[in-house]
Design a protein around this motif. Structure first.
Motif, PDB file in Angstrom:
ATOM      1  N   LEU B  61       0.837  -1.191   0.000  1.00 26.16           N
ATOM      2  CA  LEU B  61       0.000   0.000   0.000  1.00 26.16           C
ATOM      3  C   LEU B  61       0.868   1.236   0.000  1.00 26.16           C
ATOM      4  N   TRP B  62       0.523   2.182  -0.846  1.00 22.13           N
ATOM      5  CA  TRP B  62       1.228   3.468  -0.823  1.00 22.13           C
ATOM      6  C   TRP B  62       0.155   4.543  -0.708  1.00 22.13           C
ATOM      7  N   PHE B  63      -0.522   4.834  -1.825  1.00 24.10           N
ATOM      8  CA  PHE B  63      -1.675   5.728  -1.727  1.00 24.10           C
ATOM      9  C   PHE B  63      -2.909   4.894  -1.357  1.00 24.10           C
ATOM     10  N   PRO B  64      -3.846   5.503  -0.589  1.00 27.62           N
ATOM     11  CA  PRO B  64      -5.071   4.771  -0.269  1.00 27.62           C
ATOM     12  C   PRO B  64      -5.818   4.375  -1.543  1.00 27.62           C
ATOM     13  N   GLU B  65      -6.578   3.275  -1.440  1.00 30.77           N
ATOM     14  CA  GLU B  65      -7.336   2.769  -2.595  1.00 30.77           C
ATOM     15  C   GLU B  65      -8.240   3.881  -3.144  1.00 30.77           C
ATOM     16  N   GLY B  66      -8.149   4.161  -4.429  1.00 31.77           N
ATOM     17  CA  GLY B  66      -9.034   5.136  -5.079  1.00 31.77           C
ATOM     18  C   GLY B  66      -8.611   6.585  -4.931  1.00 31.77           C
ATOM     19  N   ALA B  67      -7.528   6.825  -4.200  1.00 32.07           N
ATOM     20  CA  ALA B  67      -7.122   8.222  -3.982  1.00 32.07           C
ATOM     21  C   ALA B  67      -6.568   8.852  -5.258  1.00 32.07           C
ATOM     22  N   VAL B  68      -5.844   8.050  -6.040  1.00 30.62           N
ATOM     23  CA  VAL B  68      -5.246   8.582  -7.277  1.00 30.62           C
ATOM     24  C   VAL B  68      -5.954   7.958  -8.474  1.00 30.62           C
ATOM     25  N   GLN B  69      -6.600   8.805  -9.269  1.00 28.88           N
ATOM     26  CA  GLN B  69      -7.305   8.335 -10.469  1.00 28.88           C
ATOM     27  C   GLN B  69      -6.372   8.444 -11.681  1.00 28.88           C
ATOM     28  N   ILE B  70      -6.543   7.500 -12.594  1.00 25.30           N
ATOM     29  CA  ILE B  70      -5.638   7.487 -13.748  1.00 25.30           C
ATOM     30  C   ILE B  70      -6.006   8.563 -14.779  1.00 25.30           C
ATOM     31  N   ASN B 118      -4.936  23.666 -13.851  1.00 24.69           N
ATOM     32  CA  ASN B 118      -6.321  23.428 -13.447  1.00 24.69           C
ATOM     33  C   ASN B 118      -6.560  21.943 -13.152  1.00 24.69           C
ATOM     34  N   GLN B 119      -6.044  21.085 -14.029  1.00 22.72           N
ATOM     35  CA  GLN B 119      -6.228  19.642 -13.825  1.00 22.72           C
ATOM     36  C   GLN B 119      -5.463  19.150 -12.592  1.00 22.72           C
ATOM     37  N   MET B 120      -4.305  19.755 -12.369  1.00 22.25           N
ATOM     38  CA  MET B 120      -3.518  19.342 -11.210  1.00 22.25           C
ATOM     39  C   MET B 120      -4.215  19.757  -9.906  1.00 22.25           C
ATOM     40  N   ALA B 121      -4.811  20.950  -9.930  1.00 22.82           N
ATOM     41  CA  ALA B 121      -5.567  21.405  -8.761  1.00 22.82           C
ATOM     42  C   ALA B 121      -6.741  20.461  -8.510  1.00 22.82           C
ATOM     43  N   PHE B 122      -7.369  20.010  -9.598  1.00 28.56           N
ATOM     44  CA  PHE B 122      -8.476  19.056  -9.466  1.00 28.56           C
ATOM     45  C   PHE B 122      -7.967  17.744  -8.862  1.00 28.56           C
ATOM     46  N   ALA B 123      -6.818  17.268  -9.348  1.00 26.00           N
ATOM     47  CA  ALA B 123      -6.272  15.999  -8.851  1.00 26.00           C
ATOM     48  C   ALA B 123      -5.918  16.093  -7.374  1.00 26.00           C
ATOM     49  N   GLY B 128      -7.999  13.925  -1.635  1.00 26.28           N
ATOM     50  CA  GLY B 128      -8.798  13.776  -0.425  1.00 26.28           C
ATOM     51  C   GLY B 128      -8.039  13.650   0.874  1.00 26.28           C
ATOM     52  N   LEU B 129      -6.720  13.687   0.842  1.00 26.90           N
ATOM     53  CA  LEU B 129      -5.958  13.587   2.090  1.00 26.90           C
ATOM     54  C   LEU B 129      -5.260  14.912   2.375  1.00 26.90           C
ATOM     55  N   PRO B 130      -5.280  15.374   3.622  1.00 30.56           N
ATOM     56  CA  PRO B 130      -4.527  16.593   3.943  1.00 30.56           C
ATOM     57  C   PRO B 130      -3.026  16.350   3.778  1.00 30.56           C
ATOM     58  N   VAL B 131      -2.313  17.439   3.586  1.00 26.63           N
ATOM     59  CA  VAL B 131      -0.895  17.333   3.285  1.00 26.63           C
ATOM     60  C   VAL B 131      -0.103  16.695   4.416  1.00 26.63           C
ATOM     61  N   ASP B 132      -0.544  16.906   5.655  1.00 28.43           N
ATOM     62  CA  ASP B 132       0.297  16.495   6.786  1.00 28.43           C
ATOM     63  C   ASP B 132      -0.216  15.239   7.492  1.00 28.43           C
ATOM     64  N   ARG B 133      -0.816  14.318   6.733  1.00 30.97           N
ATOM     65  CA  ARG B 133      -1.367  13.137   7.382  1.00 30.97           C
ATOM     66  C   ARG B 133      -0.578  11.850   7.092  1.00 30.97           C
ATOM     67  N   SER B 134       0.247  11.864   6.089  1.00 32.19           N
ATOM     68  CA  SER B 134       0.998  10.642   5.794  1.00 32.19           C
ATOM     69  C   SER B 134       2.207  10.957   4.908  1.00 32.19           C
ATOM     70  N   THR B 135       3.120  10.009   4.850  1.00 32.45           N
ATOM     71  CA  THR B 135       4.293  10.193   4.000  1.00 32.45           C
ATOM     72  C   THR B 135       3.906  10.351   2.529  1.00 32.45           C
ATOM     73  N   TYR B 197       4.342   8.931 -14.168  1.00 33.09           N
ATOM     74  CA  TYR B 197       4.627   7.513 -13.923  1.00 33.09           C
ATOM     75  C   TYR B 197       4.620   7.205 -12.422  1.00 33.09           C
ATOM     76  N   LEU B 198       5.262   8.056 -11.639  1.00 32.78           N
ATOM     77  CA  LEU B 198       5.408   7.773 -10.210  1.00 32.78           C
ATOM     78  C   LEU B 198       4.085   7.849  -9.468  1.00 32.78           C
ATOM     79  N   ILE B 199       3.222   8.773  -9.875  1.00 34.20           N
ATOM     80  CA  ILE B 199       1.986   8.986  -9.120  1.00 34.20           C
ATOM     81  C   ILE B 199       0.794   8.325  -9.810  1.00 34.20           C
ATOM     82  N   THR B 200       0.602   8.621 -11.086  1.00 26.64           N
ATOM     83  CA  THR B 200      -0.608   8.139 -11.753  1.00 26.64           C
ATOM     84  C   THR B 200      -0.526   6.651 -12.081  1.00 26.64           C
TER      85      THR B 200
END
Lengths: 563, 203
Positions: B61-70, B118-123, B128-135, B197-200
């Protein structure tokens, strides 16, 4: 066709963008300093501030070393304060003294050496200086406000954030100036001057600024992550105050630390041929060796953070020092430094006997300490080498987890002494162009010798005490007796000597600034284009546009000298 | 050859000193190294965290399930590809002294850049996670935040050159400013690919 002959009529076309950015330097005194973007004015300000910061930071180094003489902090009162001061010495001595000094020298000299009427992006050059000065002041203030790159005494991390922000902006400003210098050397050369015919100092600055532009952004990226991480609960050890310094330390350690001294070799290679009145033999090889030295000093990769199997919590003792590449870089870097030094010194055999003076003393002393630093670097990687080949050392200091690995302060001080001694040589040599007068030679010689002797005492003192068991990080100093105690006293005296050397240098330079003497364009019989400009050069630098250049020594070509 | 005019051959045309192009190349190299530093830390931390997570939970597990959409990430990449075409179009138009096409291409390039922001702001909002909640959240916000600043700088560079073009600068003989802006833009687009590649992709 000579160096001062106008190339072709098309010169007006090629100078279009250059003329559009021609420097502006109007008014007098303080107004001129603030408003000017003439590269000589900007360079002088870099040099002046660097020298002033050098005196202050050498004094701070003395205080820090006094703290090492006893196990408990006597002056700062707490380990935390002592650590803050220890870190400020490191950040300051590199980014407020050494790098700005070379930037200042290059800002004045490099455009002249490549025959340009102005530096590339003069407004960027001026803005970089003022931005750097402001960030430097904020950086010092952040430490006074309980900041630093480690755990603060108070629970607030705001000052630590300010320290990282100011350090980042200092580096950005230095990189801005680097872009200006590198672009000048690459794009504003006269017709006929290929890169291999660029004077050695400018070549070394091109190598140095390229390495800085490729390595220091990585340090900024480290601090960006640490900054974001510190905003909340630190999840990454980059944002953990206890681990912040160990993670950023690579920028002050081997091999990166040598990147700040690359111009030392260029200064030597420019001064010696003039002193010995002979053309530099094997010039392409010499420039190539300076380039190789630069490549081997690229240290952004040498972070323990990325070493094989590194634990984010930094508890398993996975050190970059044990990696093969790190050991190879450490072993090899002496060779180009020694080769370039030998190539330059060979001029003494080939040419006339050089005149002993501030230029020669500073340049040679600076290069000698750089060699000492690279040898110390070789010794430092021995532990990793022995570990790698499976030899169990009989001397405990050579054990891979031993204190030999904690010897970065010694090498740092040697590099600083090398850079500053060499800078004295450069200041004396180019004083007619930088200040419009001659520096006081005896004072400059005294300054260079003091920095040489002080640097050796401070650097080697630190190295010996590290080899004998004293921790490098002032937070972990517990052993202060015997040889370690003696060496701490020696290194303290060495730093005091360096501060005295800095004062002597300022005295020597002040005489050049206040000189009313009318100088000839070329008082030393120089070989390169800066000596075709008046002393000091006016705005626009050259009375006539520089023509086609046929060799690396156009001034010798002009007088028909073929030695 | 009496009576025939003797003229010397014309002087060789000298190259212009392309300070802006060279300077921009240096800056682009520095910016690329800054992001290489960010990527390296990201990969290093993720590798170590995954090893730990695997040993503790037996999962990856890295990002929570469904947090990052392709979809948003890939759309951003396509947008950057289009912007490469438009900025190249602008350079070519100036080389042909075709100012109308050049203005249109520069405008479209800036619009593409704004669309990516604009798309990055949407992503980021979609994450859905605050900046200071996880690595992972801290690193994702650092990468996206740094990239938004970089893209903003690239748009500002193109805008500045656009203004200079409107003022009459740049033509087929001298399009240095536009070429410099294009170099910086290319560097910006190249840097999006590792982020994609690293995120999406690897999530």
């Amino acid at each position: 066709m000579t160096a001062t002959e106008t190339a072709v009529e098309a010169h007006e076309d090629i100078g279009e963008s250059q003329e559009a950015e021609t420097a502006v330097a109007t008014g007098d005194g303080l107004y001129r300093l603030i408003a000017s973007n003439d590269h000589k004015d900007v360079g002088r300000m870099w040099i002046a501030m660097s020298l002033l910061f050098f005196v202050a930071l050498a004094a701070l180094g003395v205080v820090n070393n006094i703290e090492r003489i006893s196990a408990d902090p006597q002056i700062w009162g707490s380990i935390s304060r002592a650590f803050q001061s220890w870190v400020l010495f490191r950040t300051g001595i590199i980014f407020m003294v050494v790098v700005p000094m070379f930037i200042g020298l290059a800002t004045v000299i490099s455009p002249l050496q490549v025959g340009s009427a102005a530096i590339a992006f003069p407004r960027l050059a001026a803005a970089s200086f003022w931005g750097w000065l402001f960030a430097s002041i904020v950086h010092v203030v952040s430490f006074l406000a309980d900041g630093g790159l480690g755990p603060a005494q108070t629970t607030s991390q705001q000052s630590t954030l300010l320290t990282m922000t100011s350090l980042s902006f200092m580096i950005i400003a230095l990189l801005g100036a680097s872009v200006s210098i590198a672009t000048t050397i690459v794009a504003l050369r006269p017709t006929g001057m290929t890169l291999i015919e660029v004077p050695a100092f400018s070549w070394s600055m091109l190598v140095a600024t390229s390495i800085w532009l490729l390595s220091l952004p990585v340090l900024i990226s480290n601090m960006i992550i640490a900054y974001v991480d510190l905003q909340g609960r630190p999840f990454i050890d980059l944002g953990d105050p206890d681990l912040l310094w160990p993670r950023l330390e690579w920028a002050w350690s081997q091999p990166q630390v040598f990147a700040y001294a690359i111009p030392v070799l260029g200064i030597l290679a420019d001064i010696l041929p003039v002193q010995t009145k002979s053309r530099q033999a094997g010039r392409p090889v010499l420039l190539g060796l300076i380039g190789v030295f630069g490549v081997l000093s690229f240290g952004a990769w040498a972070q323990s953070f990325w070493s094989k199997g590194a634990d984010p919590a930094f508890v398993d003792g996975n050190f970059i020092y044990e990696e093969l590449l790190y050991i190879l870089f450490g072993l090899l870097i002496f060779l180009p430094a020694f080769g370039a030094f030998s190539g330059a010194m060979d001029q003494i055999r080939r040419g006339s006997a050089p005149k002993p003076g501030g230029a020669l003393t500073g340049a040679v002393m600076g290069a000698l300490i750089l060699l000492a630093a690279t040898i110390a670097g070789e010794v430092r990687v021995l532990a990793g080498l022995l570990e790698l080949i499976g030899v169990d050392p009989s001397w405990s200091a050579l054990e891979s987890d031993g204190v030999l690995l904690s010897s970065s302060t010694g090498i740092l001080v040697l590099v600083v002494a090398s850079a500053m001694a060499s800078s004295i040589g450069a200041l004396v040599h180019w004083a007619p162009k930088i200040f419009g007068g001659f520096a006081v030679e005896p004072l400059a010689v005294l300054g260079a010798l003091a920095i040489f002797a002080g640097g050796l005492a401070a650097g080697l003192g630190n190295l010996v005490s590290a080899f004998d068991g004293q921790a490098d990080d002032i937070r972990f100093v517990d052993e202060v007796d015997g040889l370690i105690g003696t060496m701490n006293v020696v290194s303290t005296a060495g730093l005091a000597l360096m501060a005295a050397g800095a004062l002597a240098t300022i005295g020597s330079v002040l005489a050049a600034i206040t000189s009313k003497e009318t100088l000839s364009d070329d008082p030393w019989g120089g070989h390169t284009l800066e000596w075709a400009a008046p002393s000091p050069p006016p705005v626009g630098n050259f009375v006539e546009p520089v023509g086609v250049v046929r060799s690396p020594e156009p001034m010798l070509d002009e007088i028909g000298e073929v030695n | 050859m009496a009576g025939q005019a003797v003229t010397a051959p014309p002087a060789a045309e000298l190259s212009r000193n392309r300070t802006l192009v060279v300077g921009t190349a240096f800056v682009s190299a520095a910016v690329i190294m800054l992001f290489v530093g960010l990527f390296s830390v990201y990969i290093s931390i993720r590798q170590n965290n995954e090893l730990k997570i695997e040993s503790l939970l037996g999962g990856n597990l890295w990002f929570p399930e469904g947090a990052v959409q392709i979809a948003p990430g890939t759309m951003m990449m396509f947008t950057t590809w289009i912007s490469v075409m438009t900025i190249s179009w602008a350079v070519q138009a100036f080389r042909n002294d075709d100012r109308r096409n050049a203005y249109a291409a520069l405008t479209l390039t800036m619009l593409m850049g704004a669309a990516v922001i604009n798309q990055m702001a949407f992503a980021i909002g979609d994450f859905g996670l605050p900046v200071d909640r996880s690595t992972p959240a801290t690193l994702l916000f650092t990468l996206y935040g740094s990239y938004i600043i970089l893209l903003g700088a690239a748009i500002a560079f193109v805008f500045l050159m656009f203004m200079r073009a409107l003022a009459g600068q740049f033509n087929s003989k001298n399009a240095d400013g536009i070429e410099a802006a294009a170099i910086f833009w290319y560097a910006t687009v190249i840097l999006y690919h590792p982020i994609w590649y690293l995120i999406t992709i690897t999530k």
